[in-house]
Scaffold this motif. Structure first.
Motif, PDB file in Angstrom:
ATOM      1  N   MET A   1       0.837  -1.200   0.000  1.00  0.00           N
ATOM      2  CA  MET A   1       0.000   0.000   0.000  1.00  0.00           C
ATOM      3  C   MET A   1       0.877   1.257   0.000  1.00  0.00           C
ATOM      4  O   MET A   1       1.875   1.321   0.695  1.00  0.00           O
ATOM      5  N   PRO A   2       0.467   2.257  -0.776  1.00  0.00           N
ATOM      6  CA  PRO A   2       1.205   3.524  -0.747  1.00  0.00           C
ATOM      7  C   PRO A   2       0.953   4.246   0.563  1.00  0.00           C
ATOM      8  O   PRO A   2       0.084   3.880   1.327  1.00  0.00           O
ATOM      9  N   LYS A   3       1.734   5.278   0.809  1.00  0.00           N
ATOM     10  CA  LYS A   3       1.560   6.013   2.056  1.00  0.00           C
ATOM     11  C   LYS A   3       0.169   6.582   2.164  1.00  0.00           C
ATOM     12  O   LYS A   3      -0.447   6.593   3.214  1.00  0.00           O
ATOM     13  N   MET A   4      -0.356   7.139   1.053  1.00  0.00           N
ATOM     14  CA  MET A   4      -1.715   7.664   1.075  1.00  0.00           C
ATOM     15  C   MET A   4      -2.669   6.552   0.657  1.00  0.00           C
ATOM     16  O   MET A   4      -2.437   5.884  -0.352  1.00  0.00           O
ATOM     17  N   ALA A   5      -3.716   6.338   1.453  1.00  0.00           N
ATOM     18  CA  ALA A   5      -4.645   5.242   1.180  1.00  0.00           C
ATOM     19  C   ALA A   5      -5.285   5.410  -0.194  1.00  0.00           C
ATOM     20  O   ALA A   5      -5.553   6.524  -0.636  1.00  0.00           O
ATOM     21  N   SER A   6      -5.524   4.293  -0.882  1.00  0.00           N
ATOM     22  CA  SER A   6      -6.101   4.309  -2.223  1.00  0.00           C
ATOM     23  C   SER A   6      -7.576   4.650  -2.167  1.00  0.00           C
ATOM     24  O   SER A   6      -8.293   4.275  -1.232  1.00  0.00           O
ATOM     25  N   LYS A   7      -8.022   5.363  -3.181  1.00  0.00           N
ATOM     26  CA  LYS A   7      -9.430   5.702  -3.308  1.00  0.00           C
ATOM     27  C   LYS A   7     -10.053   4.853  -4.409  1.00  0.00           C
ATOM     28  O   LYS A   7      -9.431   4.603  -5.448  1.00  0.00           O
ATOM     29  N   VAL A   8     -11.280   4.423  -4.176  1.00  0.00           N
ATOM     30  CA  VAL A   8     -12.017   3.673  -5.192  1.00  0.00           C
ATOM     31  C   VAL A   8     -13.430   4.231  -5.270  1.00  0.00           C
ATOM     32  O   VAL A   8     -13.930   4.855  -4.324  1.00  0.00           O
ATOM     33  N   LYS A   9     -14.060   3.995  -6.405  1.00  0.00           N
ATOM     34  CA  LYS A   9     -15.427   4.460  -6.630  1.00  0.00           C
ATOM     35  C   LYS A   9     -16.338   3.267  -6.832  1.00  0.00           C
ATOM     36  O   LYS A   9     -16.010   2.334  -7.565  1.00  0.00           O
ATOM     37  N   ALA A  10     -17.477   3.256  -6.147  1.00  0.00           N
ATOM     38  CA  ALA A  10     -18.432   2.159  -6.275  1.00  0.00           C
ATOM     39  C   ALA A  10     -19.149   2.267  -7.616  1.00  0.00           C
ATOM     40  O   ALA A  10     -19.740   3.295  -7.931  1.00  0.00           O
ATOM     41  N   ILE A  11     -19.065   1.196  -8.416  1.00  0.00           N
ATOM     42  CA  ILE A  11     -19.772   1.182  -9.698  1.00  0.00           C
ATOM     43  C   ILE A  11     -21.087   0.410  -9.603  1.00  0.00           C
ATOM     44  O   ILE A  11     -21.868   0.394 -10.547  1.00  0.00           O
ATOM     45  N   TYR A  12     -21.308  -0.224  -8.440  1.00  0.00           N
ATOM     46  CA  TYR A  12     -22.588  -0.888  -8.154  1.00  0.00           C
ATOM     47  C   TYR A  12     -22.939  -0.621  -6.700  1.00  0.00           C
ATOM     48  O   TYR A  12     -22.079  -0.363  -5.858  1.00  0.00           O
ATOM     49  N   SER A  13     -24.207  -0.705  -6.414  1.00  0.00           N
ATOM     50  CA  SER A  13     -24.651  -0.633  -5.028  1.00  0.00           C
ATOM     51  C   SER A  13     -24.522  -2.004  -4.387  1.00  0.00           C
ATOM     52  O   SER A  13     -24.679  -3.032  -5.042  1.00  0.00           O
ATOM     53  N   PHE A  14     -24.216  -2.011  -3.106  1.00  0.00           N
ATOM     54  CA  PHE A  14     -24.052  -3.269  -2.378  1.00  0.00           C
ATOM     55  C   PHE A  14     -24.605  -3.090  -0.963  1.00  0.00           C
ATOM     56  O   PHE A  14     -24.255  -2.135  -0.268  1.00  0.00           O
ATOM     57  N   GLU A  15     -25.488  -4.003  -0.575  1.00  0.00           N
ATOM     58  CA  GLU A  15     -26.068  -3.962   0.768  1.00  0.00           C
ATOM     59  C   GLU A  15     -25.318  -4.941   1.661  1.00  0.00           C
ATOM     60  O   GLU A  15     -25.441  -6.160   1.535  1.00  0.00           O
ATOM     61  N   GLY A  16     -24.491  -4.424   2.541  1.00  0.00           N
ATOM     62  CA  GLY A  16     -23.671  -5.270   3.396  1.00  0.00           C
ATOM     63  C   GLY A  16     -24.451  -5.856   4.564  1.00  0.00           C
ATOM     64  O   GLY A  16     -25.482  -5.333   4.972  1.00  0.00           O
ATOM     65  N   VAL A  17     -23.929  -6.933   5.089  1.00  0.00           N
ATOM     66  CA  VAL A  17     -24.503  -7.586   6.268  1.00  0.00           C
ATOM     67  C   VAL A  17     -23.648  -7.200   7.462  1.00  0.00           C
ATOM     68  O   VAL A  17     -22.472  -7.577   7.550  1.00  0.00           O
ATOM     69  N   SER A  18     -24.219  -6.456   8.374  1.00  0.00           N
ATOM     70  CA  SER A  18     -23.441  -5.908   9.492  1.00  0.00           C
ATOM     71  C   SER A  18     -22.833  -6.997  10.362  1.00  0.00           C
ATOM     72  O   SER A  18     -21.735  -6.844  10.898  1.00  0.00           O
ATOM     73  N   GLU A  19     -23.543  -8.132  10.485  1.00  0.00           N
ATOM     74  CA  GLU A  19     -23.023  -9.225  11.314  1.00  0.00           C
ATOM     75  C   GLU A  19     -21.705  -9.767  10.770  1.00  0.00           C
ATOM     76  O   GLU A  19     -20.896 -10.330  11.514  1.00  0.00           O
ATOM     77  N   ASN A  20     -21.492  -9.594   9.463  1.00  0.00           N
ATOM     78  CA  ASN A  20     -20.261 -10.063   8.830  1.00  0.00           C
ATOM     79  C   ASN A  20     -19.260  -8.938   8.620  1.00  0.00           C
ATOM     80  O   ASN A  20     -18.302  -9.085   7.868  1.00  0.00           O
ATOM     81  N   ASN A  21     -19.493  -7.814   9.293  1.00  0.00           N
ATOM     82  CA  ASN A  21     -18.607  -6.652   9.193  1.00  0.00           C
ATOM     83  C   ASN A  21     -18.534  -6.125   7.771  1.00  0.00           C
ATOM     84  O   ASN A  21     -17.485  -5.649   7.321  1.00  0.00           O
ATOM     85  N   GLU A  22     -19.661  -6.184   7.032  1.00  0.00           N
ATOM     86  CA  GLU A  22     -19.700  -5.728   5.649  1.00  0.00           C
ATOM     87  C   GLU A  22     -20.234  -4.291   5.581  1.00  0.00           C
ATOM     88  O   GLU A  22     -21.081  -3.885   6.387  1.00  0.00           O
TER      89      GLU A  22
END
Length: 532
Positions: A1-22
């Motif tokens: 990883m570079p010193k500055m954290a990488s940025k990404v853009k969501a190209i789809y929506s995703f509904e995470g499951v909180s119990e799985n730390n998503e």
């Protein structure tokens, strides 16, 4: 990883499951990647509200932030195949070392289940940014693990993947539906001469088996750990094929002669099942297992090549050449649902059949044996009583009755031995199919998820949220998964007919021979009375 954290853009929506730390993400949302080494197609990151969690890499794309270095490409952030081996020949993956030294520990931890490869974690290049396929997939989903989702969304491409003629998985149309192209050069395998060996001056012991494929006639020595390695590699490579389970690993009593012979028979049966599969039998990893002589250098080279195979998981679908005529998704779904019901019914019947065989075998060695021996003792006691009369004309009768007693005693012993000849062999065949049937629920679930994804895209097309070319692309890729699934189902049915015909014929022949032997014994005893 570079010193500055990488940025990404969501190209789809995703509904995470909180119990799985998503992490739940929305299309167009900017995320900061904090840990790209989660594995299995997942990264850890933080959204604009400071909420931290996991999200699927196939749902995002790297972006460049002004005055900041570009984010590394997705492939660079994911686990590379080289992690399976260090490349150091002096490492502890020696040919004779224990399993925890020389095979993919990650495969062990995941219970032998296939993981998504690095290739499936790239962004979906064939899907336009305006298209949104909102479907939540838990990271433990079979559809995600198998690579089916990434392939369907177009995240798996053929870049840096050389598909040779031997890699092509050809599906043909027949009067019975789609099928794998037949095996051109069928062969069988023989496992012989199990031998207990040791190393480190006798501190460690193991059993080595000689494996001889009929295609070469050359024997190679293999330990159970090598069979287990092959099983894990086949699961990784062919995620939508029915790979029969390997015999369970034994902890205690593994050096007992009876167990070793039984294990030898099971491993031979397992290899011959694989050698009958049109794709598995010709795969490079299977041929490496069968043909590589036991020199450490050759084994390591083939082992590492197999573990770095780029045509695994989702990439396997790239090798499939299937008919261009597409079967409707609803028709395919109906056929596969019928097969699902068939496998459930067959599984129940096989289980009950096996229980009846066990019960029947107990009677052979118990009730049937004892009742015949007791009945024979009645003749024996009668002959002993008759022996008290020593007249010449009485002796032939006494001898004939004694012979009848011995005959029934022998019949009792024959009943005791018979299950080993026919019932146990029948039960072994039933047990093998019980294991094969356990492989299909995941295959069926992958196709069901494929159907759901296609219907989701079609609904969005009706709502004018996606373009026609996206629907066509997804439908074409779904057709590949459908053809693979139907081909595997048809192969199962064809082999089932051949196997059960052989199993039943063998059982009935042994039964006829057994009862004919009883008739012969009774005939011999009957002839004794001709001398009276």
């Amino acid at each position: 990883m570079p010193k500055m954290a990488s940025k990404v853009k969501a190209i789809y929506s995703f509904e995470g499951v909180s119990e799985n730390n998503e992490l739940t993400i929305s299309e167009g949302e900017i995320l900061t990647v904090t840990n790209p080494n989660i594995g299995d197609g997942w990264w850890e990151g933080v959204n604009s509200h400071g909420v931290k969690g996991l999200f699927p890499t196939a749902y995002v794309e790297p972006i460049t932030i002004s005055n900041a270095p570009s984010a590394p490409p997705a492939a660079a952030l994911t686990r590379q195949p080289s992690q399976y081996s260090s490349g150091n020949d002096n490492e502890a993956d020696d040919w004779e070392d224990e399993w925890d030294d020389d095979y993919d520990q990650q495969s062990i931890n995941s219970g032998g289940q296939p993981n998504a490869n690095g290739e499936v974690r790239r962004r979906v290049s064939s899907v336009g940014r305006s298209a949104t396929i909102k479907k939540s997939f838990n990271r433990f989903s079979i559809f995600v693990k198998s690579g089916g989702e990434s392939f369907l969304l177009g995240a798996t491409n053929s870049e840096n993947k050389t598909i040779l003629a031997n890699d092509v998985s050809l599906i043909i149309e027949t009067s019975e539906g789609v099928e794998w192209d037949e095996l051109r050069d069928p062969f069988t395998c023989v496992v012989t001469q199990p031998e207990k060996k040791s190393k480190f001056k006798g501190m460690k012991h193991f059993i080595a088996y000689n494996v001889t494929p009929s295609s070469t006639g050359v024997s190679v020595s293999r330990r159970f750990k090598h069979f287990d390695w092959l099983y894990c590699r086949l699961l990784e490579k062919f995620t939508c094929l029915s790979i029969p389970p390997i015999p369970d690993k034994q902890i205690t009593g593994k050096y007992a002669e009876e167990f070793i012979q039984k294990r030898r028979e099971q491993l031979e049966r397992w290899l011959n099942r694989l050698s009958r599969h049109p794709l598995v039998s010709k795969s490079e990893v299977f041929q490496h297992f069968l043909c590589c002589k036991e020199t450490e250098k050759e084994w390591k080279a083939g082992k590492r090549k197999a573990e770095c195979d780029k045509l695994c998981g989702a990439a396997f679908f790239l090798t499939v050449e299937s008919p261009t005529t597409a079967i409707s998704i609803d028709e395919a779904d109906m056929k596969i649902e019928e097969f699902s019901q068939f496998t459930k019914t067959m599984e129940q019947c096989v289980h009950r059949f096996n229980e009846r065989c066990q019960s029947y075998g107990v009677k052979y060695d118990g009730v049937f044996k004892n009742s015949h021996k007791k009945f024979g003792s009645s003749f024996t006691h009668l002959s002993l009583a008759f022996e008290q009369h020593q007249s010449k004309y009485s002796q032939p009768l006494t001898q004939a009755i004694a012979h009848t007693g011995r005959t029934y005693d022998e019949i009792g012993e024959a009943f005791s031995e018979q299950p080993r000849v026919d019932l146990l062999r029948l039960m072994e065949g039933l047990q093998e199919y019980a294991g094969i049937l356990t492989t299909f629920p995941e295959i069926i679930n992958i196709h069901k998820s494929t159907v759901e994804k296609v219907k989701d895209v079609e609904r969005k097309k009706d709502d004018e949220k996606v373009e026609d070319d996206l629907v066509e692309q997804v439908t074409n890729r779904a057709n590949v998964i459908t053809n693979v699934t139907l081909s595997e189902i048809n192969l199962f049915h064809k082999q089932r007919v051949v196997d059960y015909k052989q199993m039943m014929q063998s059982f009935l022949r042994e039964q006829i021979s057994f009862y004919q032997g009883i008739v012969d014994k009774l005939q011999d005893s009957l002839q004794m009375y001709d001398n009276v």
